[in-house]
Design an enzyme around this catalytic site. Structure first.
Site, PDB file in Angstrom:
ATOM      1  N   LYS A   1     -12.009  31.905  17.375  1.00  0.00           N
ATOM      2  CA  LYS A   1     -12.576  33.040  16.653  1.00  0.00           C
ATOM      3  C   LYS A   1     -13.922  32.613  16.096  1.00  0.00           C
ATOM      4  O   LYS A   1     -14.000  31.905  15.090  1.00  0.00           O
ATOM      5  CB  LYS A   1     -11.639  33.509  15.545  1.00  0.00           C
ATOM      6  CG  LYS A   1     -10.343  34.099  16.079  1.00  0.00           C
ATOM      7  CD  LYS A   1      -9.465  34.668  14.980  1.00  0.00           C
ATOM      8  CE  LYS A   1      -8.195  35.279  15.562  1.00  0.00           C
ATOM      9  NZ  LYS A   1      -7.311  35.831  14.516  1.00  0.00           N
TER      10      LYS A   1
ATOM     11  N   THR B   1      12.291  23.020  22.400  1.00  0.00           N
ATOM     12  CA  THR B   1      10.867  23.288  22.533  1.00  0.00           C
ATOM     13  C   THR B   1      10.170  22.795  21.291  1.00  0.00           C
ATOM     14  O   THR B   1      10.705  22.910  20.179  1.00  0.00           O
ATOM     15  CB  THR B   1      10.597  24.791  22.712  1.00  0.00           C
ATOM     16  OG1 THR B   1       9.193  25.006  22.728  1.00  0.00           O
ATOM     17  CG2 THR B   1      11.222  25.617  21.607  1.00  0.00           C
TER      18      THR B   1
ATOM     19  N   TRP C   1     -13.354  37.004  19.346  1.00  0.00           N
ATOM     20  CA  TRP C   1     -12.500  36.100  20.105  1.00  0.00           C
ATOM     21  C   TRP C   1     -13.214  35.575  21.349  1.00  0.00           C
ATOM     22  O   TRP C   1     -13.919  36.307  22.049  1.00  0.00           O
ATOM     23  CB  TRP C   1     -11.227  36.826  20.553  1.00  0.00           C
ATOM     24  CG  TRP C   1     -10.235  37.019  19.444  1.00  0.00           C
ATOM     25  CD1 TRP C   1     -10.405  36.726  18.124  1.00  0.00           C
ATOM     26  CD2 TRP C   1      -8.918  37.552  19.574  1.00  0.00           C
ATOM     27  NE1 TRP C   1      -9.280  37.044  17.424  1.00  0.00           N
ATOM     28  CE2 TRP C   1      -8.345  37.555  18.279  1.00  0.00           C
ATOM     29  CE3 TRP C   1      -8.169  38.024  20.638  1.00  0.00           C
ATOM     30  CZ2 TRP C   1      -7.054  38.005  18.031  1.00  0.00           C
ATOM     31  CZ3 TRP C   1      -6.876  38.480  20.401  1.00  0.00           C
ATOM     32  CH2 TRP C   1      -6.324  38.469  19.116  1.00  0.00           C
TER      33      TRP C   1
ATOM     34  N   GLU D   1      12.216  29.569  25.467  1.00  0.00           N
ATOM     35  CA  GLU D   1      12.944  30.655  24.815  1.00  0.00           C
ATOM     36  C   GLU D   1      13.284  31.804  25.762  1.00  0.00           C
ATOM     37  O   GLU D   1      14.135  32.640  25.434  1.00  0.00           O
ATOM     38  CB  GLU D   1      12.118  31.212  23.650  1.00  0.00           C
ATOM     39  CG  GLU D   1      11.952  30.247  22.494  1.00  0.00           C
ATOM     40  CD  GLU D   1      10.695  29.384  22.598  1.00  0.00           C
ATOM     41  OE1 GLU D   1      10.178  28.948  21.558  1.00  0.00           O
ATOM     42  OE2 GLU D   1      10.236  29.128  23.738  1.00  0.00           O
TER      43      GLU D   1
END
Length: 547
Positions: free
Chosen positions: A439, A185, A444, A330
């Site tokens: 941000k 990855t 956010w 993962e």
């Protein structure tokens, strides 16, 4: 007190024996462009024995890495089934990587043998001289003599190798915790990182994929495996099909909307799996070339969220249910799947459908804020997602056994880098990647939610939103838009901003808009926001600013 139950390893050697005997009539069908060629699981078993003998003859032993540089086809499935079952380690290389990344990954994994599709020989030939550990290249579905190899590397023809071998091989039962496969990855920074899967983790993960809580694969299914076999082991579809007896339809290199619809018409698969960009292309093709695809009872999308408007288009116009899933390299791929709970209806049902889904039974999960404090699962509070479980990696692969990016783990939990919220009944909704969340003035803004709203406009084919520096607010959203051809009334920046104003506060509305022919994609089909940010910083991305 101990149980009286017998114990046996979850070995992929046992899975190969089971699949090729109990499910001997299941098929792997490969599309050739105009028609299909088929092999049964029974035939796969005989060819796997020949392949194992051939690899042993080339000196492949336990734990040796055997790589593939291939499309999804029946020969790739044979390698998938054989290599782990004989105790070696399967390593599917991403055929879409830049050469430098490919060289790093193959050398880091210490690949010894590489299977290469004939149509990819010229691409692979360019990097082969820099692959220091490769000693054998096996060309599949092509002319082996066309590949020029450096001294010390032998080139073989796949079918010739198999023909010279006996069709019997003793696949020994293996330690379930030994390495079976590996994928790399890119992560967020630095070099690509390797994840090594065990026989146990792949077996357990494949079992989950066959359950109704995931894809529900059954012997009556034919699964169109569009997701590449180098993308997290094709989300375990090869192994899940061997467990369930589901047949596989492999598209090979024919991944454009027209050939995909042709193979659907000819083979009528019942389920499919692919990233959202594939379905965006299919929807556009179906709009001008109508075709019945209702034979698909369900398709699973992952890698990125699919716009709700597109999900509704497939369900309402084509009778196809699209289901979100979430996972990572993962996590062996599938960590959540968005099947609504019993009794959900109307808008409540869609609220579940557009989430990333409910966590798998064996995946533990939690959220933490920027200070490392646990966040409640109340469906509203945001935090970084952390997971752990028997098919979640506990570290990254290192040939020297030195720790790699230890900061990616928190006391045994994998830090996913995804920001989201979790409902009390275990449904995950992601609002952004930690590196992509915008941000602005300390607040956010979810790029994913805003992208979905932009793409809900009928004139928009694709939209990617990324943060750019701003002197006053530190960061502001910039919107890259691909307009839809033949969508009727064209849309400009002011029109699309007005469209957003229906759902977003005034301070959140983007000032910067850019219209592009295509949004850059990663090697697995996700929007490449790093590339967009680079283009913006370099002044290569012309944009319109609305005051």
């Amino acid at each position: 007190m101990l149980s009286t139950m017998q114990d046996g390893p979850l070995s992929l050697a046992n899975l190969l024996r089971y699949a090729t005997s109990v499910h001997a009539d299941a098929t792997v069908t490969t599309w050739t462009g105009r028609a299909a060629r088929r092999r049964t699981f029974g035939e796969l078993g005989a060819r796997a024995a020949r392949l194992a003998n051939a690899l042993r003859g080339l000196g492949v032993g336990p734990s040796d890495r055997v790589a593939t540089f291939m499309w999804n086809n029946s020969e790739h499935m044979e390698v998938y089934a054989t290599v782990p079952a004989m105790g070696a380690v399967l390593h599917a290389l991403n055929i879409r990587l830049f050469p430098e990344q490919l060289v790093f990954i193959a050398n880091h994994a210490e690949d010894r043998v590489v299977f290469v599709d004939g149509s990819l020989v010229s691409t692979f030939e360019d990097v082969l001289p820099r692959l220091h550990t490769v000693r054998h290249v096996i060309v599949v579905n092509g002319d082996a003599s066309a590949l020029r190899a450096p001294r010390g590397v032998e080139v073989h023809d796949y079918e010739t190798l198999l023909e010279a071998q006996p069709g019997v091989y003793d696949f020994l039962v293996l330690d379930e915790r030994s390495a079976a496969a590996m994928c790399y990855t890119s992560g967020t920074t630095g070099d690509p990182k390797g994840v090594v899967y065990s026989h146990r983790s792949l077996y357990l993960h494949a079992m989950h994929v066959t359950t109704p809580a995931a894809m529900g694969l059954a012997a009556s299914d034919t699964c169109l495996a569009i997701v590449p076999m180098f993308h997290v082991n094709a989300w375990s579809l090869p192994f899940a099909s061997m467990l369930s007896g589901a047949s596989l339809l492999m598209p090979d290199r024919f991944l454009q909307p027209e050939p995909l619809l042709a193979m659907m018409e000819a083979e009528r698969p019942t389920t499919a799996a692919a990233v959202p960009t594939i379905w965006t292309g299919l929807a556009a093709r179906l709009a001008t070339h109508p075709q019945d695809i209702s034979h698909l009872r369900e398709v699973v999308v992952g890698g990125a969220a699919m716009p709700p408007t597109l999900m509704k288009t497939f369900e309402e116009q084509h009778g196809v249910k699209v289901v979100h899933g979430w996972g990572m390299t993962e996590t062996s791929s599938v960590g959540t799947v968005a099947h609504p709970p019993a009794g959900a209806a109307g808008e409540d049902r869609w609220r579940y459908r557009v989430s990333q889904g409910r966590f798998a039974p064996l995946v533990e999960f939690r959220l933490k804020d920027d200070n490392g404090t646990p966040v409640p699962h109340d469906g509203a509070s945001l935090g970084e997602l952390q997971v752990r479980g028997p098919w979640v990696t506990g570290s990254y692969y290192s040939p020297s056994d030195e720790p790699v990016e230890a900061g990616a783990f928190d006391d045994g939990w994998l830090r996913t880098g995804d920001v989201g919220r979790i409902s009390p009944d275990g449904f995950l909704t992601l609002v952004d990647r930690a590196k992509d969340v915008i941000k602005s003035g300390g607040e956010w803004i979810s790029s994913i939610d805003m992208e979905n709203d932009v793409m809900a406009h009928p004139a928009v084919a694709e939209a990617a939103i990324f943060g750019v520096p701003d002197e006053r607010w530190d960061e502001r959203p910039c919107v890259a838009v691909v307009l839809r051809n033949g969508a009727g009334e064209p849309a400009d920046a002011a029109t699309l901003r007005e469209h957003l104003a229906e759902n977003w506060a005034k301070w959140q509305l983007p000032e910067r808009w850019t219209f592009v022919a295509e949004i850059p994609k990663t090697s697995v089909g996700k929007f490449d926001k790093k590339a967009l940010r680079r283009q913006y910083a370099d002044g290569r991305l012309a944009f319109i600013r609305l005051d």
